[in-house]
Design a protein around this motif. Sequence first.
Motif, mmCIF file in Angstrom:
data_model
loop_
_atom_site.group_PDB
_atom_site.id
_atom_site.type_symbol
_atom_site.label_atom_id
_atom_site.label_comp_id
_atom_site.label_asym_id
_atom_site.label_seq_id
_atom_site.Cartn_x
_atom_site.Cartn_y
_atom_site.Cartn_z
ATOM 1 N N TYR A 185 9.136 -26.720 181.550
ATOM 2 C CA TYR A 185 7.900 -27.151 180.892
ATOM 3 C C TYR A 185 7.066 -25.953 180.447
ATOM 4 O O TYR A 185 6.548 -25.914 179.321
ATOM 5 C CB TYR A 185 7.081 -28.042 181.830
ATOM 6 C CG TYR A 185 5.865 -28.653 181.167
ATOM 7 C CD1 TYR A 185 5.976 -29.828 180.439
ATOM 8 C CD2 TYR A 185 4.615 -28.036 181.242
ATOM 9 C CE1 TYR A 185 4.876 -30.381 179.807
ATOM 10 C CE2 TYR A 185 3.507 -28.582 180.613
ATOM 11 C CZ TYR A 185 3.641 -29.759 179.890
ATOM 12 O OH TYR A 185 2.552 -30.294 179.263
ATOM 13 N N LYS A 208 7.208 -34.868 175.578
ATOM 14 C CA LYS A 208 7.840 -35.299 176.835
ATOM 15 C C LYS A 208 9.278 -34.806 176.913
ATOM 16 O O LYS A 208 9.971 -34.715 175.900
ATOM 17 C CB LYS A 208 7.734 -36.804 177.055
ATOM 18 C CG LYS A 208 8.452 -37.654 176.073
ATOM 19 C CD LYS A 208 8.279 -39.143 176.434
ATOM 20 C CE LYS A 208 9.080 -39.981 175.449
ATOM 21 N NZ LYS A 208 8.894 -41.411 175.629
ATOM 22 N N PRO A 209 9.679 -34.478 178.168
ATOM 23 C CA PRO A 209 11.071 -34.066 178.378
ATOM 24 C C PRO A 209 11.949 -35.299 178.265
ATOM 25 O O PRO A 209 11.627 -36.345 178.819
ATOM 26 C CB PRO A 209 11.065 -33.529 179.808
ATOM 27 C CG PRO A 209 9.945 -34.236 180.485
ATOM 28 C CD PRO A 209 8.916 -34.522 179.428
ATOM 29 N N VAL A 210 13.044 -35.196 177.515
ATOM 30 C CA VAL A 210 13.859 -36.376 177.234
ATOM 31 C C VAL A 210 15.340 -36.149 177.543
ATOM 32 O O VAL A 210 16.190 -36.920 177.093
ATOM 33 C CB VAL A 210 13.697 -36.813 175.759
ATOM 34 C CG1 VAL A 210 12.308 -37.414 175.537
ATOM 35 C CG2 VAL A 210 13.925 -35.631 174.821
ATOM 36 N N GLY A 211 15.625 -35.103 178.301
ATOM 37 C CA GLY A 211 17.017 -34.875 178.669
ATOM 38 C C GLY A 211 17.392 -33.418 178.544
ATOM 39 O O GLY A 211 16.524 -32.530 178.437
ATOM 40 N N TYR A 236 17.101 -27.615 177.634
ATOM 41 C CA TYR A 236 16.219 -28.731 177.979
ATOM 42 C C TYR A 236 15.535 -29.206 176.698
ATOM 43 O O TYR A 236 15.077 -28.394 175.888
ATOM 44 C CB TYR A 236 15.189 -28.302 179.019
ATOM 45 C CG TYR A 236 15.832 -27.922 180.322
ATOM 46 C CD1 TYR A 236 16.227 -28.896 181.232
ATOM 47 C CD2 TYR A 236 16.108 -26.597 180.630
ATOM 48 C CE1 TYR A 236 16.859 -28.560 182.413
ATOM 49 C CE2 TYR A 236 16.740 -26.244 181.817
ATOM 50 C CZ TYR A 236 17.108 -27.239 182.702
ATOM 51 O OH TYR A 236 17.746 -26.902 183.871
ATOM 52 N N TYR A 238 12.788 -31.500 174.459
ATOM 53 C CA TYR A 238 11.474 -32.145 174.412
ATOM 54 C C TYR A 238 11.280 -32.800 173.058
ATOM 55 O O TYR A 238 11.646 -32.238 172.033
ATOM 56 C CB TYR A 238 10.348 -31.111 174.652
ATOM 57 C CG TYR A 238 10.356 -30.591 176.071
ATOM 58 C CD1 TYR A 238 11.279 -29.619 176.466
ATOM 59 C CD2 TYR A 238 9.482 -31.088 177.027
ATOM 60 C CE1 TYR A 238 11.318 -29.163 177.774
ATOM 61 C CE2 TYR A 238 9.517 -30.632 178.347
ATOM 62 C CZ TYR A 238 10.441 -29.677 178.712
ATOM 63 O OH TYR A 238 10.492 -29.233 180.002
ATOM 64 N N VAL B 288 15.012 -40.658 182.617
ATOM 65 C CA VAL B 288 15.198 -39.325 182.028
ATOM 66 C C VAL B 288 14.733 -39.340 180.576
ATOM 67 O O VAL B 288 13.936 -38.494 180.150
ATOM 68 C CB VAL B 288 16.679 -38.872 182.115
ATOM 69 C CG1 VAL B 288 16.945 -37.664 181.214
ATOM 70 C CG2 VAL B 288 17.056 -38.550 183.565
ATOM 71 N N ARG B 289 15.191 -40.306 179.788
ATOM 72 C CA ARG B 289 14.864 -40.330 178.363
ATOM 73 C C ARG B 289 13.387 -40.573 178.112
ATOM 74 O O ARG B 289 12.852 -40.175 177.085
ATOM 75 C CB ARG B 289 15.698 -41.398 177.644
ATOM 76 C CG ARG B 289 17.160 -41.022 177.475
ATOM 77 C CD ARG B 289 17.932 -42.077 176.684
ATOM 78 N NE ARG B 289 18.045 -43.339 177.380
ATOM 79 C CZ ARG B 289 17.262 -44.394 177.202
ATOM 80 N NH1 ARG B 289 16.293 -44.371 176.283
ATOM 81 N NH2 ARG B 289 17.428 -45.489 177.907
ATOM 82 N N GLY B 291 10.987 -39.371 179.962
ATOM 83 C CA GLY B 291 10.173 -38.258 180.469
ATOM 84 C C GLY B 291 9.561 -38.530 181.830
ATOM 85 O O GLY B 291 8.585 -37.878 182.219
ATOM 86 N N ASP B 296 11.543 -30.334 185.801
ATOM 87 C CA ASP B 296 10.679 -29.601 186.718
ATOM 88 C C ASP B 296 10.509 -30.311 188.057
ATOM 89 O O ASP B 296 10.069 -29.710 189.031
ATOM 90 C CB ASP B 296 9.292 -29.383 186.092
ATOM 91 C CG ASP B 296 9.336 -28.389 184.946
ATOM 92 O OD1 ASP B 296 9.837 -28.751 183.871
ATOM 93 O OD2 ASP B 296 8.902 -27.249 185.140
ATOM 94 N N TYR B 301 18.649 -32.461 188.248
ATOM 95 C CA TYR B 301 18.542 -32.928 186.867
ATOM 96 C C TYR B 301 19.822 -32.689 186.051
ATOM 97 O O TYR B 301 20.357 -33.608 185.427
ATOM 98 C CB TYR B 301 17.359 -32.214 186.215
ATOM 99 C CG TYR B 301 16.876 -32.788 184.907
ATOM 100 C CD1 TYR B 301 16.051 -33.901 184.877
ATOM 101 C CD2 TYR B 301 17.209 -32.189 183.694
ATOM 102 C CE1 TYR B 301 15.572 -34.412 183.677
ATOM 103 C CE2 TYR B 301 16.732 -32.690 182.490
ATOM 104 C CZ TYR B 301 15.918 -33.800 182.484
ATOM 105 O OH TYR B 301 15.444 -34.302 181.296
ATOM 106 N N VAL B 305 22.433 -35.662 184.668
ATOM 107 C CA VAL B 305 22.606 -35.960 183.237
ATOM 108 C C VAL B 305 24.055 -35.761 182.816
ATOM 109 O O VAL B 305 24.630 -36.582 182.095
ATOM 110 C CB VAL B 305 21.639 -35.123 182.372
ATOM 111 C CG1 VAL B 305 21.925 -35.329 180.895
ATOM 112 C CG2 VAL B 305 20.184 -35.481 182.691
#
Lengths: 322, 322
Positions: A185, A208-211, A236, A238, B288-289, B291, B296, B301, B305
């Motif tokens: 992040y 947002k983190p999405v995978g 990673y 976003y 996961v998708r 967010g 983090d 993680y 995935v």
Amino acid sequence: MGKSMLDLVKECDNFPYFEDNPEHYTSLLSSYYIFKVNGCDAALGYIPQSVVERFFWIESEWKVDPTSRTVTLMAAPDATPEARTEIMSRLLADAVRRDTFEVLKGWRHEMYPIYGPGGAYLLEMERSASPLFGIATYGVHMTGYVQDDEGVKLWVARRSKTKQTYPGMLDNTAAGGMSTGEHPYACAIREAAEEASIPNDVFSERAKPVGVITYFYVRDARAGGETDLLQPEIEYIYDIRLDPSHAIKPCDSEVEDFRLWTVDEVKQSLSGGEWKPNCSMVIIDFLVRHGIITPDSEPDYLEIVARMHRRLPFPTASFKVR
Amino acid sequence: MGKSMLDLVKECDNFPYFEDNPEHYTSLLSSYYIFKVNGCDAALGYIPQSVVERFFWIESEWKVDPTSRTVTLMAAPDATPEARTEIMSRLLADAVRRDTFEVLKGWRHEMYPIYGPGGAYLLEMERSASPLFGIATYGVHMTGYVQDDEGVKLWVARRSKTKQTYPGMLDNTAAGGMSTGEHPYACAIREAAEEASIPNDVFSERAKPVGVITYFYVRDARAGGETDLLQPEIEYIYDIRLDPSHAIKPCDSEVEDFRLWTVDEVKQSLSGGEWKPNCSMVIIDFLVRHGIITPDSEPDYLEIVARMHRRLPFPTASFKVR
């Protein structure tokens, strides 16, 4: 005929799979040495034999074993990461002095971490040297987009024509490598600001983190420097859903311009091979997650999704320790 | 201590990986026979030796070779899928007559397709027999959700207490297997209506395909019937963002009830092992998708995935032919 989505994925994930051809896989692997550190049984990377032959390994610091085909960094099993890093840095400094490797001419003054089982931090090494050891490296990629009744539009960057690598090619909204100690992040919010002038508060509200995408890349001539070096990469991902009124502007000279592209324009440019290879995978992942590439319309849907999420044969980072 | 996300993923993706331990992988694989059809070199599935020994193979229709450890369906190389299917059906009918296998007691009267390289349709076989041959099977899973200023809430089903498999466990909003000829979208819209009373127009307006999860499952006692049977599975994933006013109701007796769960409730129930195993993976992929599980905050993680997107060692379906 343009490039298919699978063609683009295979350009990045081009290390063979054991299951496809066990003999070929085993014979290819036998042209590499396994990189280890003393006291830890895990393979941390693969070093081409030609690279092993050109380094000057100090016997008290490295053990090169042609029988087990391993190169082991011989700090004490309970050494600190700093002690291991010193040994690695000495080796690389010597190679620079002797001008042994093309890739070290692109010295970055940026340290990349190497993790052992359970995400234990073992040592760090200069970024430009990482493909010589074939260690897994970490980065973030992000896609700014706008969504309204007409559908999705994506913020696409064009790399500066004077950039050393992939000049003039299309690129994600922002991206960057994660150096030692940086978490996904923190890296993403920094790169969003540095490369796409996205203010921190906009990022924290809208990203947002999405995978994560992972792939195993074998360097060829296009990457520059020695070929057959390995780059197992972890990126990673976003998504940043931006307000239509938010115009992204370049922040430095790395990016020529940003433009908001329709999905059709993006698809055409992918097919035309206009994207920096790993950035095209980030876009393909975006199009899959947003329901634009579908299993009913994409012939290679399964192969694409599986190969963008390759399980790498090395221990990897864990940013939250259990 | 509850179950970690990785524990849940490993319950479904529990076939070993070559890279983790080549000797173990090779020795395990040598307890299986490779299923092939005449004229096509690809492995289509893995059959446990104990299963090979119990079928009555008609010599003119099957070739069982202990040296190459293959079982080959011997229709002519250019046979029609129907001709291959007849041979398979005869074998299975004979096994049912002799009462050879526990798993065939759950006969479904539903045909599952088998594909060769390039997604070529080769034959079909009864669903309940598919784990005997270890062929890849296809399904859809979907998650209905609501999103407002408070965040995301998910529509969770509880399986009927009288269901044969996993009674009383938590389940996705809707899911189902794809039989021969069915495409992902058609299967998803049908299951949404049948299992969760979601009208077709609501589905077509609000659902989108968002990826696919793939994993390689070794059946244990919990699945019922013979153990060590293999189930490489492919589940196409759909998200349906529903209006907060849309209440999902059970349509048949398979589901006891539907409830809208907060993310915290969902996480707790995952940790408590309350979900049907492959449904928990669908939820993890959703988190996961969206967010909610982040690199983090989730120690595993990367492993999670990658393992939810396993590249299977068999040819797979292509619903759009190139």
